[in-house]
Scaffold this active site. Sequence first.
Site, PDB file in Angstrom:
ATOM      1  CD  GLU A  53      -1.540  -2.524   1.195  1.00  0.00           C
ATOM      2  OE1 GLU A  53      -0.540  -2.719   1.681  1.00  0.00           O
ATOM      3  OE2 GLU A  53      -2.523  -3.353   0.944  1.00  0.00           O
TER       4      GLU A  53
ATOM      5  CG  HIS B 190     -10.744  -8.281   5.308  1.00  0.00           C
ATOM      6  ND1 HIS B 190     -10.345  -9.260   6.229  1.00  0.00           N
ATOM      7  CD2 HIS B 190     -10.156  -8.339   4.157  1.00  0.00           C
ATOM      8  CE1 HIS B 190      -9.307  -9.681   5.600  1.00  0.00           C
ATOM      9  NE2 HIS B 190      -9.169  -8.959   4.364  1.00  0.00           N
TER      10      HIS B 190
END
Length: 327
Positions: free
Chosen positions: A60, A129
């Site tokens: 990321e 998540h």
Amino acid sequence: MSEITLIEAIRQAMDEELARDERVFIVGEDVGKRGGVFRATQGLYEKYGPNRVIDSPLAELSIVGVGIGAALYGMRPICEIQFADFIHPAFNQIVNEAAKMCYRSNGEWTVPLVIRAPYGGGIGGGLYHSQSVEAFFTHVPGLKVVIPSNPADAKGLLKAAVRDPNPVLYLEPKKGYRLIKGEVPSGEYLVPLGQAKVSRPGQDLTLITYGMTHYYALKAAQMVAAEGIETEVIDLRTLLPIDKETILQSVRKTARALIVHEDNRTGGYGAEIAALLAEEAFMDLDAPIKRLAGPDVPAVPFSHPMQDWFMPNAEKIAAAIRELAAF
């Protein structure tokens, strides 16, 4: 005008911006042939090719770093973070580089960058998540933070974000990707950043929210309307910069304020709204400011009963409305 889902509206916005401006490109994990983990970019690789819809390594920090570098050279990158839970390795790039570039260069350099990230619970995703990360980033001047709640705004806000000269964090309520449907104007359609919307008028109290909880808020307002309580619902749409005027105007009219979000209560974005109202509308209030938020536990549990315990829903919001209206 056609009725489509939230995720279809996001895809439509990216498709139109890729077609409009050759400087626009998408980079992220699995955004190419796979079309993204939620299929937000489905079909765009085949249409625009590997140089404009780019699969990245599982990193990321590098996704955002590449976006910042490209933006400084005049490109218009859209960086996809697969889940907002994993945005933290890129925190330094977003906070210390992208958000500060214009300020530290005295306006000479800007970073026209959009970072898209699905956030929030309700899909059985468990700890890593399901997180809501907006409060971390609304503390960062120089960064815009946008959260749509319906397909029309999802399209209009994303197109406006791509054209903004400075970095925008665009958080997507993933539970609503295929659940929330609505009519979306075809073709060129932009929603200005920084403007909240009164999505339901009322005179008994003001409910301030955004994203997925806005969907539940409208259902809750409908439920209590049958009992004679008229709730005015505000969809913030942009959390940073905040639209103070719309919030204050509504609360000064209704004299009661309920703030709802999915993130943890302590230090959550609702605290900023509460502080704003305490400072600038205290004398207009007939009741204490009320917050309904996620509990202060580390994250949304995987267990579905425990997930339901964590998440705000229409029933919980309706109960909070009744309590505030009765004060």
